[in-house]
Scaffold this motif. Structure first.
Motif, PDB file in Angstrom:
ATOM      1  N   GLY A  60       0.825  -1.196   0.000  1.00 57.08           N
ATOM      2  CA  GLY A  60       0.000   0.000   0.000  1.00 57.08           C
ATOM      3  C   GLY A  60       0.860   1.245   0.000  1.00 57.08           C
ATOM      4  N   GLY A  61       0.221   2.405  -0.007  1.00 55.94           N
ATOM      5  CA  GLY A  61       0.954   3.664  -0.031  1.00 55.94           C
ATOM      6  C   GLY A  61       0.109   4.783   0.531  1.00 55.94           C
ATOM      7  N   ALA A  87       1.158   5.172 -10.439  1.00 54.59           N
ATOM      8  CA  ALA A  87       2.274   5.133  -9.487  1.00 54.59           C
ATOM      9  C   ALA A  87       1.705   5.200  -8.083  1.00 54.59           C
ATOM     10  N   LEU A  88       2.365   4.508  -7.160  1.00 53.91           N
ATOM     11  CA  LEU A  88       1.969   4.477  -5.759  1.00 53.91           C
ATOM     12  C   LEU A  88       3.237   4.580  -4.923  1.00 53.91           C
ATOM     13  N   TRP A  89       3.237   5.497  -3.948  1.00 59.54           N
ATOM     14  CA  TRP A  89       4.453   5.698  -3.168  1.00 59.54           C
ATOM     15  C   TRP A  89       4.119   6.181  -1.758  1.00 59.54           C
ATOM     16  N   ARG A 127       9.708  10.048  -2.805  1.00 60.42           N
ATOM     17  CA  ARG A 127       9.175  11.152  -3.585  1.00 60.42           C
ATOM     18  C   ARG A 127       8.727  10.644  -4.945  1.00 60.42           C
ATOM     19  N   PHE A 128       7.731  11.355  -5.479  1.00 55.95           N
ATOM     20  CA  PHE A 128       7.240  10.947  -6.792  1.00 55.95           C
ATOM     21  C   PHE A 128       8.249  11.308  -7.872  1.00 55.95           C
ATOM     22  N   SER A 129       8.410  10.408  -8.815  1.00 57.29           N
ATOM     23  CA  SER A 129       9.222  10.668  -9.995  1.00 57.29           C
ATOM     24  C   SER A 129       8.544  10.007 -11.190  1.00 57.29           C
ATOM     25  N   TRP A 130       8.670  10.625 -12.330  1.00 60.58           N
ATOM     26  CA  TRP A 130       8.017  10.082 -13.520  1.00 60.58           C
ATOM     27  C   TRP A 130       8.576   8.714 -13.885  1.00 60.58           C
TER      28      TRP A 130
END
Length: 757
Positions: free
Chosen positions: A618-619, A650-652, A658-661
């Motif tokens: 999960g995130g 995307a799930l983080w 951190r989000f990244s493409w």
């Protein structure tokens, strides 16, 4: 030489297009006569099935030259139809024969269709090519010049009150655009509706006059409105037709309470619609008629309201049985009383059960359930819901609908968690602000437990010993305040082809568990979706974003303590279809084939080429995008649609990542849609071009002493690894199941009812 024509008439919706030029008047009149003679439901359904020579059978029907309409739209406006794929190739059924008279009429229909849309000089020629194996018909459209609505002149338009937007502003927005009669008619009707809602109950459709300069293709539209004075409500009369002979069970005072329109208040057309909707929503009436009546006893500023209702039977029961990929066999039953303690109040007892056929104690038909469902640890018991719901049409006379529900349920989320609620309650109010806009607000309390996979209990909550797993019932008591809003401008709720919609929700909750005294969390979700026409089909796009926050909460494994049912998961038939349900994102693996990694027997390492059961972590943040193009192909069957899609997601964890493409996962796929009365039945095949994501390999020790741990790190040892292998929290994510060389292993199949979004 310029030709000016002028036509005056009463404006009505759905009428045949007024001729634009003298040269087109005769053609239009002939077409109107032809349409009136042949455009009947029986004729539009299909060609008459008669036998003819092979050369006289229709082989194909095509359209060329249209500047605006696609083939499917034009095919829906003609009677001449080509046979299906089964009829042409497999010779199933009788192929339709060529009717040359009907073909000429279809050419007129297409010409009128384009003239209505603004090409006032459009002509259509039908090319009939006969061959030994059948006849090919091609409609060639010559649109001519596009008419531009240059000027709109309006008379009799009243001024708005309180400095509001002028009534004619919507019509002014059409100036300088193509003279599409359907769009003009719709806009005029919307203006008249707004006038009636402002108190002009007698506002009628305006008398129109159209002038077209055929040389410059410029249109001058003159509209004469007759609104009458603003009116107020006079007397309100109610008549009731009982469901059986005798005295009505419903009192007129109850009807007046639901209508909530009092004498003396200003007339509003929307209030009339809301009142009629409230009466139907109560489900206590099978027919509702509302009408306004002018009375000689009143002044010109008053208008009476008459309401006639026919009572309906208020008690009913319903049962259902179905099958679904995530639920296997499921059953449901409902008992309703729509006259509970008075009209407008409704009580409902609902019972649902799923996982039937595979979940204990009803595991009698495992062959009916998917392999993924059999592998899911949270699908091994029957899920259920038992609850009663009480609703009312209004709350203290306000235009909101209250709801109170008390329930008990067991609900499993595949691979993620099992939520068992001993007792739950939901209090909610909702309001329909307009036909397209609605909002809700409510409070929900649940007393129960959330069972997670032991891996999640260990890595999320720090409960790694067997005797500690009982504490994984995190969220025993949960209270949530939520609000949501939606605005929908699509043309169809189940299968939209144009328009857009936007939705949003905010949930703020608090829970108490054995781990910590109190945890407060917030979850927000937003969604936008849009649809349009492209290449003869429908293209749709959707963007979803969500976040879960717990400011000040204790961190475990770098992430805040949030109840598992409030965490975010991505993947599945309505998300990223290249992944199974909830399996996009970080995962841990439970392995069974290990070997000792130390001399004292307290460390383990996974055996090479060993498989592992994936457990989603999960995130707390997610981003999902979907792009889908679907089109029905008449050459195969009109009820069948093909679809091509690309999903991304995307799930983080916001506190540790951190989000990244580069973390986005893109999965293309193909699908089929079969149109049914219940909605489109959907089959999607998603392709995952990525290998399985690496994660921790965790091993459950069969025996554990009082000092040891029940879960051990078994990730492959690498020379440059950093961390302590003795702790599951420092266990490196170096394990990945052996990749399969079979391309089919990367395909994910989904079945569902309704579009993906």
């Amino acid at each position: 030489m310029s030709v000016l024509t002028s036509v005056s008439r009463q404006w009505t919706r759905g009428c045949v297009m007024t001729a634009y030029a003298a040269t087109a008047l005769t053609v239009t009149a002939v077409a109107a006569t032809a349409l009136g003679a042949v455009m009947t439901p029986a004729v539009l359904g299909a060609q008459r099935a008669v036998r003819c020579e092979p050369a006289g059978r229709i082989r194909s029907v095509s359209f060329d030259g249209s500047p605006h309409f696609d083939a499917l739209s034009m095919a829906a406006n003609v009677v001449t139809r080509q046979p299906s794929f089964a009829g042409r190739v497999l010779h199933v059924g009788t192929a339709p024969c060529v009717d040359t008279l009907e073909v000429r009429r279809d050419a007129l229909r297409l010409a009128i269709l384009h003239r209505q849309a603004g090409w006032f000089q459009a002509t259509v020629a039908a090319d009939i090519a006969r061959a030994a194996n059948g006849t090919r018909i091609r409609f060639i459209i010559t649109p001519g010049r596009e008419a531009i609505l240059d000027t709109i002149v309006m008379q009799g338009m009243p001024a708005p009150l309180d400095g509001r937007r002028p009534y004619e502003s919507a019509l002014r927005g059409l100036e300088g655009k193509r003279f599409d009669r359907t769009r003009v008619d719709t806009t005029v009707a919307a203006v008249v509706t707004r006038l009636r809602d402002a108190g002009f109950a007698r506002a009628a459709m305006p008398v129109s006059r159209i002038r077209i300069d055929t040389t410059t293709a410029r249109v001058r539209l003159e509209l004469a409105f007759n609104t009458g004075p603003r009116l107020r409500i006079g007397n309100v009369a109610v008549s009731i037709l009982p469901v059986t002979t005798g005295r009505p069970r419903v009192d007129s005072a109850d009807v007046a309470r639901l209508v909530h329109i009092d004498p003396g208040e200003g007339f509003r057309a929307s209030a009339m619609l809301d009142a009629q909707r409230a009466l139907y929503r109560s489900e206590a009436f099978r027919l509702v008629l509302m009408d306004t009546v002018s009375s000689a006893a009143h002044t010109d500023s008053l208008i009476d309201l008459r309401i006639a209702v026919a009572e309906a039977r208020t008690r009913s029961a319903r049962v259902g049985l179905g099958w679904a990929t995530q639920d296997c066999i499921r059953a449901q039953g409902r008992i309703n009383d729509r006259g509970f303690l008075g009209v407008g109040r409704r009580v409902e007892l609902s019972m649902r059960a799923s996982k039937l056929g595979i979940g204990a104690p009803t595991d009698f038909a495992p062959a009916l359930c998917s392999q993924a469902l059999r592998d899911d640890p949270f699908s091994q018991r029957v899920n259920y819901y038992v609850g009663t719901t009480l609703t009312n049409s209004r709350l203290f006379g306000l235009p909101v609908v209250p709801l109170l529900s008390v329930y008990s349920e067991r609900r499993g989320e595949p691979y993620a968690f099992l939520r068992e609620t001993a007792i739950g309650a939901l209090a909610e109010v909702s309001r329909q602000f307009s036909v397209r806009t609605a909002g809700t607000a409510g409070f929900q309390y649940e007393n129960g437990k959330t069972t997670t996979d032991p891996v999640v209990s260990c890595t999320r909550f720090g409960l790694c010993r067997p005797e500690e797993l009982v504490l994984s019932a995190f969220g025993r008591g949960v209270g949530i305040v939520s609000t949501s809003a939606a605005h929908d401008r699509t043309n169809d709720l189940t299968s939209p082809s144009r328009g857009w919609r936007v939705r949003g929700e905010v949930r703020v909750g608090e829970t108490v568990s054995e781990l910590v005294s109190t945890v407060r969390f917030t979850r927000t979700t937003g969604e936008w979706a849009g649809f349009g026409r492209l290449f003869g089909g429908v293209i749709g796009g959707r963007l979803q974003a969500a976040g879960a926050f717990a400011p000040g909460a204790e961190l475990v494994d770098g992430t805040p303590l949030i109840p598992q049912q409030e965490r975010l998961f991505v993947g599945g038939q309505n998300s990223v279809r290249g992944y199974q349900q909830n399996l996009l994102g970080a995962v841990d693996y439970v392995v069974t084939r290990v070997q000792p990694a130390g001399g004292d027997g307290s460390a383990y390492e996974v055996v090479a080429n060993a498989d592992g059961r994936a457990v989603p972590r999960g995130g707390t943040a997610m981003l999902v995008g979907n792009l889908e193009w679907r089109r029905g192909f008449r050459v195969v069957a009109e009820q069948l649609q093909f679809a091509a899609f690309v999903d991304a997601g995307a799930l983080w964890e916001t506190r540790s990542d951190r989000f990244s493409w580069s973390s986005m996962r893109y999965t293309p796929g193909l699908g089929l849609r079969l149109v049914t009365p219940l909605g489109p039945f959907r089959v999607d095949i998603g392709y995952r071009p990525y290998g399985l994501r690496a994660g921790r390999a965790l091993y459950f020790s069969p025996t554990t002493d009082a000092e040891g741990s029940g879960i051990f790190c078994a990730s492959p040892r690498v020379s440059n690894a950093v961390g302590d292998y003795s702790s599951v929290f420092s266990c490196p994510a170096t394990f990945s199941p052996p990749p399969s060389k079979n391309v089919l292993s990367r395909l994910v199949f989904h079945f569902g009812l309704g579009q993906a979004f």
